[in-house]
Each structure stands twice: as C-alpha cells, then as structure tokens.
Scaffold this active site. Structure first.
Site, mmCIF file in Angstrom:
data_model
loop_
_atom_site.group_PDB
_atom_site.id
_atom_site.type_symbol
_atom_site.label_atom_id
_atom_site.label_comp_id
_atom_site.label_asym_id
_atom_site.label_seq_id
_atom_site.Cartn_x
_atom_site.Cartn_y
_atom_site.Cartn_z
ATOM 1 N N ARG A 18 20.247 -3.829 0.493
ATOM 2 C CA ARG A 18 21.049 -5.042 0.335
ATOM 3 C C ARG A 18 20.454 -6.244 1.068
ATOM 4 N NH1 ARG A 18 26.574 -4.574 -1.344
ATOM 5 N NH2 ARG A 18 26.608 -2.894 -2.850
ATOM 6 N N ARG A 22 25.108 -11.522 1.048
ATOM 7 C CA ARG A 22 25.972 -12.559 1.621
ATOM 8 C C ARG A 22 25.690 -12.918 3.062
ATOM 9 N NH1 ARG A 22 31.072 -9.419 -0.489
ATOM 10 N NH2 ARG A 22 29.507 -7.858 -0.019
ATOM 11 N N ARG A 31 24.803 -17.860 -5.302
ATOM 12 C CA ARG A 31 25.950 -17.088 -5.792
ATOM 13 C C ARG A 31 27.056 -18.021 -6.287
ATOM 14 N NH1 ARG A 31 29.661 -14.903 -7.411
ATOM 15 N NH2 ARG A 31 30.822 -13.068 -6.751
ATOM 16 N N ASP A 68 22.737 -4.649 -9.991
ATOM 17 C CA ASP A 68 23.750 -3.758 -9.432
ATOM 18 C C ASP A 68 23.717 -2.431 -10.181
ATOM 19 O OD1 ASP A 68 26.145 -4.068 -7.380
ATOM 20 O OD2 ASP A 68 26.775 -2.712 -8.971
ATOM 21 N N TYR A 143 33.049 5.286 -10.130
ATOM 22 C CA TYR A 143 33.621 3.968 -10.466
ATOM 23 C C TYR A 143 34.173 3.959 -11.892
ATOM 24 C CZ TYR A 143 31.463 2.202 -6.199
ATOM 25 O OH TYR A 143 31.125 2.002 -4.888
HETATM 26 O O1 CP3 Z 1 19.301 -6.599 -2.156
HETATM 27 C C1 CP3 Z 1 19.609 -5.576 -2.775
HETATM 28 O O2 CP3 Z 1 19.869 -4.473 -2.235
HETATM 29 C C2 CP3 Z 1 19.592 -5.592 -4.296
HETATM 30 C C3 CP3 Z 1 20.815 -5.709 -4.970
HETATM 31 C C4 CP3 Z 1 21.886 -4.611 -4.948
HETATM 32 C C5 CP3 Z 1 23.262 -4.950 -5.055
HETATM 33 N N1 CP3 Z 1 23.978 -3.802 -5.211
HETATM 34 C C6 CP3 Z 1 23.793 -6.324 -5.027
HETATM 35 C C7 CP3 Z 1 25.226 -6.548 -4.739
HETATM 36 C C8 CP3 Z 1 21.798 -3.230 -4.977
HETATM 37 C C9 CP3 Z 1 20.574 -2.333 -4.838
HETATM 38 C C10 CP3 Z 1 23.132 -2.722 -5.152
HETATM 39 C C11 CP3 Z 1 23.455 -1.288 -5.280
HETATM 40 C C12 CP3 Z 1 24.868 -0.870 -5.324
HETATM 41 N N2 CP3 Z 1 25.930 -1.497 -5.914
HETATM 42 C C13 CP3 Z 1 25.342 0.366 -4.810
HETATM 43 C C14 CP3 Z 1 24.477 1.431 -4.164
HETATM 44 C C15 CP3 Z 1 24.120 1.088 -2.766
HETATM 45 C C16 CP3 Z 1 25.288 1.103 -1.819
HETATM 46 O O3 CP3 Z 1 25.597 0.011 -1.313
HETATM 47 O O4 CP3 Z 1 25.871 2.148 -1.620
HETATM 48 C C17 CP3 Z 1 26.725 0.434 -5.056
HETATM 49 C C18 CP3 Z 1 27.659 1.568 -4.655
HETATM 50 C C19 CP3 Z 1 27.085 -0.748 -5.766
HETATM 51 C C20 CP3 Z 1 28.420 -1.120 -6.303
HETATM 52 C C21 CP3 Z 1 28.922 -2.356 -5.686
HETATM 53 N N3 CP3 Z 1 28.429 -3.607 -5.959
HETATM 54 C C22 CP3 Z 1 29.996 -2.494 -4.783
HETATM 55 C C23 CP3 Z 1 30.819 -1.351 -4.223
HETATM 56 C C24 CP3 Z 1 30.119 -3.849 -4.499
HETATM 57 C C25 CP3 Z 1 31.201 -4.489 -3.665
HETATM 58 C C26 CP3 Z 1 30.968 -4.316 -2.230
HETATM 59 C C27 CP3 Z 1 30.230 -5.471 -1.668
HETATM 60 O O5 CP3 Z 1 29.282 -5.281 -0.910
HETATM 61 O O6 CP3 Z 1 30.648 -6.595 -2.013
HETATM 62 C C28 CP3 Z 1 29.106 -4.537 -5.204
HETATM 63 C C29 CP3 Z 1 28.836 -5.995 -5.204
HETATM 64 C C30 CP3 Z 1 27.465 -6.430 -4.821
HETATM 65 N N4 CP3 Z 1 26.303 -5.873 -5.267
HETATM 66 C C31 CP3 Z 1 27.138 -7.533 -3.976
HETATM 67 C C32 CP3 Z 1 25.739 -7.610 -3.924
HETATM 68 C C33 CP3 Z 1 24.905 -8.627 -3.200
HETATM 69 C C34 CP3 Z 1 28.137 -8.477 -3.328
HETATM 70 C C35 CP3 Z 1 28.858 -9.263 -4.361
HETATM 71 C C36 CP3 Z 1 28.816 -10.750 -4.201
HETATM 72 O O7 CP3 Z 1 27.804 -11.332 -3.757
HETATM 73 O O8 CP3 Z 1 29.808 -11.375 -4.587
#
Ligand code: CP3
Length: 336
Positions: A18, A22, A31, A68, A143
C-alpha cells in the site's frame, strides 16, 4: 528480481504494501480529482501518477501497480463500490448468482488497468521492479459473499460449509480468471506478481488446504505453464505455522510474512527461498525507537538470506511520510 531468483542482497531491496495511498498528501490530491476510487483505478493517467508518487519520494526498489483486488468482482458485475468511511461494498452473491457468473469479458473490462501497466513499464527507471497483483480466490470470495468486509469472514466460512459445491465453483472460477489476469499483466510489462490472501488467517487447517493452498497452487501452476519465467510472491496473512510447507505446496517463489510470524520461524522459511516482510505497520505510525528496533530485528534475523524488506501488511493512512524516509535510510544503511 535478483532476490526473487534466490540471491541475497545487502542491503535488501525494499518496497511497502500500500505504498501508494492516503498517508501521502499527493495521493489524496489525485484521489479527490479522480472522483470515485474505481475511477482512479480505471483512469491510466491517474493510476500511473499515484503508482509513481512513492517511487519519486522514496526511490523504492519496486513499484506496485495501482489498482485493487476487487476489480475482478467488478468485472463480474457485482456492483462494486467504495464509499467514504465504509470500505468496499458489492452485491452479495448466492448459489444461483455463482452459477450465472460470466468471466468472458474480464480482460476487456480490465483493459485500462493493463494500459496502466504498459505505461508504467515505460515510465519507471529500468532498475525498478514493476509488480502486478491480484487477490487470492479465498480473499476475493469473502467480499463477494458478505458483500462487504467483515472482521472474521463468518459469512464466507458459513457459506462454504453449507454450499460446498457452489463455493468450490466460485473459487475455481476466480483462480482461472486471476491466472488470465496475471498473465495479461506480465505481458503488459509487470516483472513479477504478488497474490494477496489477506484473509487466509481465519481458516481452519482443512479449509486452509482447500480454500487457500489449492486455488493459490492452481493460479501459480497456470501462470508458470504459460509464462515459465514468471516470478510469484504469495502472501497468506495470518497463516502462522501453516506457512511451513506453503511455498512447496503452492509453487510460490517468495512468501510474504505478516508481523505475527516469529523471526526464528521466518529464518527457517528463508532456508527454502526468499521471504518478504514483516514489519508491523503500527511501527510506521509510532516511529522512533519502535521503528528502529523493528527494522533492526528483521535485518539481524533475515538480512543474511534472500529478503525483500516490506511491512507485514499495508501501510495505514496514519503513518507519517517522514517515518517512511527513516525506514528506507536505515534499511539502506544510511544514518537514521
Ligand atoms: O500501493 C499499493 O499497494 C497498490 C494498490 C493496492 C490497493 N489495494 C489500493 C487501495 C493494492 C495492492 C490493494 C490490495 C487490496 N485491496 C487488498 C489486499 C491487501 C491487503 O490490504 O490486505 C485488499 C484486501 C483490498 C480490498 C480493499 N480495498 C479494502 C478492504 C479497502 C478499504 C480499506 C482501506 O484501506 O481503505 C480498499 C480500498 C483501497 N485500495 C484504498 C487503496 C489506496 C483506499 C481507498 C481510497 O483511497 O479511498
């Protein structure tokens, strides 16, 4: 890439799960401009920009495609949405819905993501590894069944016990689509791929074999049959002792370690090949001594073998960018 081939590098390469997100003000700016989170993922201009942001700031050794794991259910028309403060949501699927799933347009739907990969490989310095990724079938299925995130994945566990055939169908479809998607990312320019099984830790031993190991092995076998040089990192969060033979059973080149994996066990796992991890993301929020001792413990235990330095899970929005700078400097042997 050298570590994924089994070499030991000193200092070890570093990137952070990640790393685009944010905690970076420049991410929050893009964003806000992009509109929805999925618009951000599907607009190559924006997705390329946020992927590059942490590389510019910290010169990480790898960039991870900005997207994602839930773009696959989105391609399967599950009405995926990311609403502020709610995390991801989608229409919960049932037995009939699983029978009706149609993955035939997956790669057309994900074309903007593949375009992002192509542009990234051109934009990144040649020495920076570009990582593609997808979610593991179990984690994506949790999910799809609940329709949202849950703390223990009770809905998916219950569904799997009640409807074993439909659940197996879902996992195998996701495995097949994930393999196609990863091959397409590799062809678009990804140097290696990571498969995230973020919810592996809620499974009992029998279910870990059936729902985590088996679909992971199937994806990796399929990718390597088609692209024999492909390198795969498998991250099964919370798997604990079950990581013992996970590499051998799944065929992964490297295994990701969450922060609960004891470092002496990690040393044993590293005897079989590269490991990646496993700093507690909260140390990135705390900073100071907590950050320094966490880094030093990992380097002392794992620094003499093939290691990709990383966190044990994603960096959180509360982490200070300044702590990321201190982390990179300390891992690279600069003064922290
Ligand atoms: O920089 C990176 O890692 C690349 C981008 C990336 C994102 N999600 C962006 C993201 C990657 C590799 C993921 C993987 C992901 N997404 C996983 C597996 C890794 C882990 O964290 O366990 C999972 C379970 C998800 C599903 C997901 N996406 C959730 C549960 C959430 C909400 C929780 C949160 O952190 O907000 C997301 C949203 C998400 N994916 C964000 C980002 C940057 C935040 C959303 C936003 O910016 O509004």
């Amino acid at each position: 890439m050298q570590v994924l081939e089994g070499q030991t590098l000193s200092p070890p390469p570093i990137w952070l799960m990640r790393q685009a997100g944010r905690y970076l003000p420049e991410y929050r700016e893009v964003r806000a401009k992009a509109g929805s989170f999925l618009d951000l993922c599907y607009t190559p201009d924006h997705a390329v920009e946020v992927t590059l942001q942490p590389i510019r700031r910290f010169a990480f050794d790898a960039a991870i495609l900005f997207s994602d794991i839930l773009v696959i259910p989105d391609a399967l028309k599950r009405n995926v949405r990311f609403t502020e403060g709610h995390g991801p949501e989608m229409d919960p699927i049932d037995v009939d819905g699983i029978a009706r799933l149609d993955g035939s347009r997956l790669l057309q739907h994900l074309e903007p993501v593949l375009e992002t990969v192509r542009r990234l490989r051109g934009a990144l310095p040649p020495e920076t590894t570009l990582l593609g990724f997808c979610g593991a079938p179990w984690t994506v299925a949790t999910y799809m069944i609940a329709g949202h995130g849950t703390p223990d994945q009770a809905p998916a566990r219950l569904f799997a016990y009640r409807h074993p055939k439909a659940f197996e169908t879902l996992l195998m479809l996701l495995a097949e689509l994930s393999a196609d998607y990863l091959v397409a990312q590799i062809d678009a320019g990804a140097d290696a791929v990571q498969i995230f099984d973020s919810w592996a830790g809620v499974l009992g031993a029998r279910e870990f074999e059936a729902f985590a190991v088996k679909p992971m092995a199937r994806i990796i076998r399929s990718v390597k049959q088609r692209r024999p040089n492909a390198k795969v990192i498998a991250f099964a969060k919370g798997a604990g002792y079950q990581l013992k033979d996970y590499r051998q059973k799944t065929g992964a080149d490297a295994i990701g370690l969450d922060w609960s994996v004891p470092l002496d066990f990690a040393v044993e796992l590293q005897k079989d090949g590269p490991v990646q991890g496993n700093l507690d993301p909260m140390r990135m929020v705390a900073g100071g001594v907590a950050l320094e001792e966490g880094i030093d413990d990992i380097l002392q235990h794992l620094g003499n073998g093939p290691l990709i330095f990383n966190l044990g899970h994603g960096i959180t929005p509360q982490a200070a960018p300044e702590n990321v700078r201190l982390l990179v400097e300390r891992v690279r042997g600069g003064r922290a």
